[in-house]
Design a protein around this motif. Structure first.
Motif, PDB file in Angstrom:
ATOM      1  N   UNK A 123       0.815  -1.209   0.000  1.00 40.49           N
ATOM      2  CA  UNK A 123       0.000   0.000   0.000  1.00 40.49           C
ATOM      3  C   UNK A 123       0.853   1.264   0.000  1.00 40.49           C
ATOM      4  N   UNK A 124       2.150   1.104   0.095  1.00 44.42           N
ATOM      5  CA  UNK A 124       3.047   2.263  -0.022  1.00 44.42           C
ATOM      6  C   UNK A 124       3.573   2.441  -1.440  1.00 44.42           C
ATOM      7  N   UNK A 125       3.093   1.607  -2.382  1.00 41.93           N
ATOM      8  CA  UNK A 125       3.495   1.781  -3.780  1.00 41.93           C
ATOM      9  C   UNK A 125       3.016   3.149  -4.295  1.00 41.93           C
ATOM     10  N   UNK A 126       3.684   3.624  -5.319  1.00 42.56           N
ATOM     11  CA  UNK A 126       3.480   4.996  -5.787  1.00 42.56           C
ATOM     12  C   UNK A 126       2.025   5.325  -6.121  1.00 42.56           C
ATOM     13  N   UNK A 127       1.309   4.382  -6.753  1.00 40.73           N
ATOM     14  CA  UNK A 127      -0.047   4.697  -7.198  1.00 40.73           C
ATOM     15  C   UNK A 127      -1.010   4.932  -6.034  1.00 40.73           C
ATOM     16  N   UNK A 128      -0.769   4.295  -4.881  1.00 40.15           N
ATOM     17  CA  UNK A 128      -1.625   4.539  -3.723  1.00 40.15           C
ATOM     18  C   UNK A 128      -1.430   5.971  -3.220  1.00 40.15           C
ATOM     19  N   UNK A 129      -0.207   6.429  -3.240  1.00 39.43           N
ATOM     20  CA  UNK A 129       0.093   7.790  -2.777  1.00 39.43           C
ATOM     21  C   UNK A 129      -0.446   8.814  -3.780  1.00 39.43           C
TER      22      UNK A 129
END
Length: 451
Positions: free
Chosen positions: A240-246
């Protein structure tokens, strides 16, 4: 001369008492109609109804009680999804659950199943009528270990419901349902509505799930439809810390900062958002077709239409994807008296009769999750458009807060509300979701399914 004789008061009192005792005894024999009538078997039926579906429920109650005068159906209504969950969990803890209750399935229902609170309906759903009427694919949200725990009723898919007259007033062109706006076109439309003094989008942020609709769509538009399923089920290489979540969090915050939503939206209820849209104060409302029954009941000539959620720059997701799933299921509580459970089964069989499902579709204006042919004149034009759009969808994404275990769902909703309020950054939200998922994985709660 006759002499009067005085009878002692005590003698008279004893005589009166004796007479009363005799009369009571005789009455018990000769007047059985005076006995206290047997109490009816009460079936509590819980849901977050809405005006249109509540009318259907009242019709079902009256018809079933007519056939079964020994039974009383007690309809219990809740004002919000959050209130329903709170009261339902309290009823379980108190050992007094409702006999029949609504569920959206997914991780929330699974948590109740794992806790031993939900009746196994596999035998019911394998009866001949059910095999014929209920597609097995519609049972996916309520099936674990090959066992079925709820009866699916209707479907939802998420679109922007729009007021065509407000679009015309603001000079905003309505995109065809087969082509979504780009993100820049979406923002430009928001600016035009604001310039015309029209609220671009109504949203009820109080219960938080309406906010989640935007985040879910943005994640899918950015990363594709497998992103959430693989991440929540802890597939290797997904976090959930992958770029798209942010990035999804920042795009959501971009809408907040642009003033896309009404003032005070974070504390606004679903009913308040509905009122803004129904009364022509807001141009758009991101919702499911459950709004249509109440809309047409109050505003039969409303200039309603639907459009898709916009695409985003560099996104990998298929723009035909929709939020969606089975919307309403009904389940039976496991820990209820045997005589109550017997009639709860009969009640589920009754309300799923073909004629009762057609009546449900007529009043709710919802697409059914069952093989019941609804006369097309029962559906408004906009609902036919919803159904056609759903038929083209590459994926239907179940709401995160329903698919996920309750603990993750709460972290997700609370964090998103905090991002909207500016008290949490999208990076912090991503980290909070990942921490919750890891903890649930360590506890054996995740994965929900193998991916």
């Amino acid at each position: 001369m006759t002499q009067s004789v005085k009878t002692p008061r005590r003698t008279i009192l004893f005589a009166v008492i004796a007479a009363v005792v005799v009369l009571i005894a005789v009455g018990a024999v000769l007047l059985p109609s005076l006995e206290r009538p047997a109490e009816k078997i009460k079936i509590e039926w819980w849901d977050e109804w809405g005006e249109a579906r509540l009318r259907w429920a009242e019709e079902m109650k009256a018809a079933f009680e007519k056939q079964h005068p020994e039974v009383e159906i007690v309809i219990v209504e809740f004002s919000s999804d959050e209130e329903f969950k709170t009261k339902f969990e309290a009823s379980i803890a108190a050992g007094q659950p409702p006999a029949v209750f609504r569920t959206l399935g997914g991780g929330v229902l699974k948590s109740y199943v794992d806790g031993g609170h939900v009746e196994d309906l596999t035998d019911l759903l394998n009866e001949d009528w059910a095999v014929k009427q209920i597609p097995r694919a519609m049972l996916r949200q309520s099936t674990w270990g090959g066992r079925h725990y709820a009866v699916p009723f209707d479907l939802w898919v998420g679109h922007f419901y729009i007021n065509r007259e407000l679009f015309q007033e603001a000079g905003v062109e309505i995109p065809p349902i087969t082509k979504a706006w780009t993100w820049d076109e979406f923002k430009e439309a928001i600016k035009k509505f604001k310039a015309a003094g029209i609220i671009p989008i109504a949203v009820g942020g109080k219960d938080k799930w309406e906010l989640s609709f935007y985040y879910m769509y943005l994640v899918d538009r950015l990363a594709g439809s497998e992103a959430f399923r693989k991440t929540i089920n802890r597939a290797p290489g997904y976090s959930f810390t992958d770029e798209h979540w942010i990035k999804a969090g920042y795009l959501f915050k971009e809408l907040v900062d642009l003033g896309a939503f009404q003032e005070g939206f974070i504390g606004a209820s679903y009913d308040e958002a509905q009122n803004l849209f129904f009364t022509g104060k807001a141009a758009m409302w991101l919702q499911g077709p459950w709004i249509l029954g109440d809309l047409f009941a109050s505003f039969p000539d409303f200039p309603i239409d639907i459009i898709n959620f916009p695409t985003v720059p560099g996104g990998k997701g298929d723009p035909t994807m929709l939020l969606g799933a089975v919307q309403h299921h009904y389940a039976i509580a496991k820990n209820i008296p045997a005589n109550v459970k017997k009639y709860a089964y009969e009640f589920l069989r009754f309300i799923t009769r073909e004629e009762n499902m057609i009546r449900y579709a007529e009043l709710s204006k919802a697409p059914l999750a069952q093989n019941v042919k609804v006369p097309t004149e029962q559906y408004p034009e906009v609902l036919m458009k919803v159904i056609e759009s759903a038929s083209r969808a590459s994926w239907l994404q179940m709401a995160y807060d329903e698919y996920s275990p309750p603990k993750f769902a709460q972290v997700h909703l609370d964090s998103l509300a905090a991002v909207a309020a500016g008290t949490m950054t999208p990076e912090q939200m991503a980290e909070a979701q990942e921490a919750a998922a890891r903890e649930l994985q360590q506890q054996g709660v995740l994965p929900i399914e193998e991916v």
